[in-house]
Design a protein around this motif. Sequence first.
Motif, PDB file in Angstrom:
ATOM      1  N   ARG A   1       0.871  -1.238   0.140  1.00 42.10           N
ATOM      2  CA  ARG A   1       0.096  -0.110   0.049  1.00 42.10           C
ATOM      3  C   ARG A   1       1.070   1.097   0.018  1.00 42.10           C
ATOM      4  NH1 ARG A   1      -1.942   2.030   5.214  1.00 42.10           N
ATOM      5  NH2 ARG A   1      -0.626   1.604   6.928  1.00 42.10           N
ATOM      6  N   GLU A   2       0.310   2.032  -0.460  1.00 50.01           N
ATOM      7  CA  GLU A   2       1.150   3.351  -1.047  1.00 50.01           C
ATOM      8  C   GLU A   2       0.543   4.798   0.313  1.00 50.01           C
ATOM      9  OE1 GLU A   2       2.074   5.934  -4.789  1.00 50.01           O
ATOM     10  OE2 GLU A   2      -0.009   6.248  -4.282  1.00 50.01           O
ATOM     11  N   ILE A   3       1.631   5.254   0.872  1.00 47.73           N
ATOM     12  CA  ILE A   3       1.369   6.391   1.833  1.00 47.73           C
ATOM     13  C   ILE A   3       2.163   7.463   1.598  1.00 47.73           C
ATOM     14  CG2 ILE A   3       1.592   6.837   4.339  1.00 47.73           C
ATOM     15  CD1 ILE A   3       1.747   3.870   5.195  1.00 47.73           C
ATOM     16  N   ILE A   4       1.416   8.611   1.406  1.00 46.47           N
ATOM     17  CA  ILE A   4       1.953   9.817   0.684  1.00 46.47           C
ATOM     18  C   ILE A   4       2.182  10.792   1.975  1.00 46.47           C
ATOM     19  CG2 ILE A   4       1.884  11.758  -0.858  1.00 46.47           C
ATOM     20  CD1 ILE A   4       0.445   9.940  -2.619  1.00 46.47           C
ATOM     21  N   VAL A   5       3.231  11.225   2.324  1.00 49.37           N
ATOM     22  CA  VAL A   5       3.473  12.069   3.194  1.00 49.37           C
ATOM     23  C   VAL A   5       4.545  13.283   2.557  1.00 49.37           C
ATOM     24  CG1 VAL A   5       4.671  12.584   5.605  1.00 49.37           C
ATOM     25  CG2 VAL A   5       3.550  10.610   4.991  1.00 49.37           C
ATOM     26  N   GLY A   6       3.914  14.485   2.702  1.00 50.38           N
ATOM     27  CA  GLY A   6       4.647  15.680   2.209  1.00 50.38           C
ATOM     28  C   GLY A   6       4.690  15.526   0.581  1.00 50.38           C
ATOM     29  N   GLY A   7       3.962  14.857  -0.060  1.00 56.05           N
ATOM     30  CA  GLY A   7       3.964  14.783  -1.331  1.00 56.05           C
ATOM     31  C   GLY A   7       4.843  13.576  -1.913  1.00 56.05           C
ATOM     32  N   GLN A   8       5.466  12.956  -1.053  1.00 53.80           N
ATOM     33  CA  GLN A   8       6.549  11.915  -1.182  1.00 53.80           C
ATOM     34  C   GLN A   8       5.848  10.507  -0.829  1.00 53.80           C
ATOM     35  OE1 GLN A   8       9.414  12.387  -3.051  1.00 53.80           O
ATOM     36  NE2 GLN A   8       8.837  14.545  -3.231  1.00 53.80           N
TER      37      GLN A   8
END
Length: 357
Positions: A107-114
């Motif tokens: 699964r993908e987790i995006i933090v601060g656009g990254q």
Amino acid sequence: MSPLRLPRELASGNAVLKVLGALLLLAAVGLVALTENGLLAYRQAAQRHGGDVLDLGRQSGPEAGQHGFMVRVAGPLQVVAPPRDDEFNQSGATPVLTRRVEMFQWREIIVGGQPTYELDWVDHAVDTQQFMHPAGHANPLKLPLEGHRFDASDVQVSGFKLSPALMHALPGAGQLVPDGAALPPNLAASFSVNGNYLTTSEHPDSPRLGDLRVSWDTVPLQEVTIVGRLDGDTLVPATDATDGKGYEVQVGDRPVLDLFPDLPVPPEAVMPRRGAALLLGALGVLALLWTRRQHVSDVLLPLGISALVIGSVAGAMWLGGSSGVSLRWFGVALLGLALAAWPLWRRHGFGLNADKH
């Protein structure tokens, strides 16, 4: 001859009686108006939830004449016929058994656009083509098994059966401890018990991409309070309720006003208050007509006039609120008219008959 004059003390006493009679009659009308207005406000608010609620408490099962009413019952949940997941051969003493199937996936987790990527248990197939960096994070296209909900065929509270909608609203959550020995042979070859889960992981503490785990959520057997419409021996939602639910389910033994905090407090001792209004009205009329009493049967006249006035006021108040209650009050008014007419007919009708002879 000069007209007959009453002594001053007698005239003064008659005036006091008339004032007292008028006050008593007004108090009677006010008492019945307050009582019926309180009942009307309560009933109109209750209609939002399906109508007036018969508080049956811990009554053991429905009785004749209760069909179609909103009722409140309380007691522990009793599962007479428990649910079963036939595919896994699992069952439990719970109203609802919900199978949850999860796969170990990226699964993908995006933090601060990254984006960052991690493996975790997810109860649906995650489409990696939507990832910002799908390369190296491919997931299986779908789960080989699906979740499912299994309802008990017979769940009761104090002898009242619950419809599926009310069973699904039961609060609380738990998990079934699966019985590995009950698994069918084809599934026993793939799954093993790990706590509250069945897993396909060779090493359950170190699952790999594509591993499955299956669990079953349950509803605990606890004391609950249910409000619903009685359909035969089953509690169902009231489909005509404007609140969009038509039922209420809460843990513990809860009174109606706790279940529906928007309901106004209904007046207490309704029948004694109504009886007091009729009696006050009769005393008021008796005081007003005190100087005209001639016969013991004249006591029917104040009773009749009181019933006529009180019944008419209350009946008019219930117009548009409840035709049944309104008709009953107008019936009281008609009875009052008959009672009031009797002494007048006795006095004047009998007199006419006597004159003929």
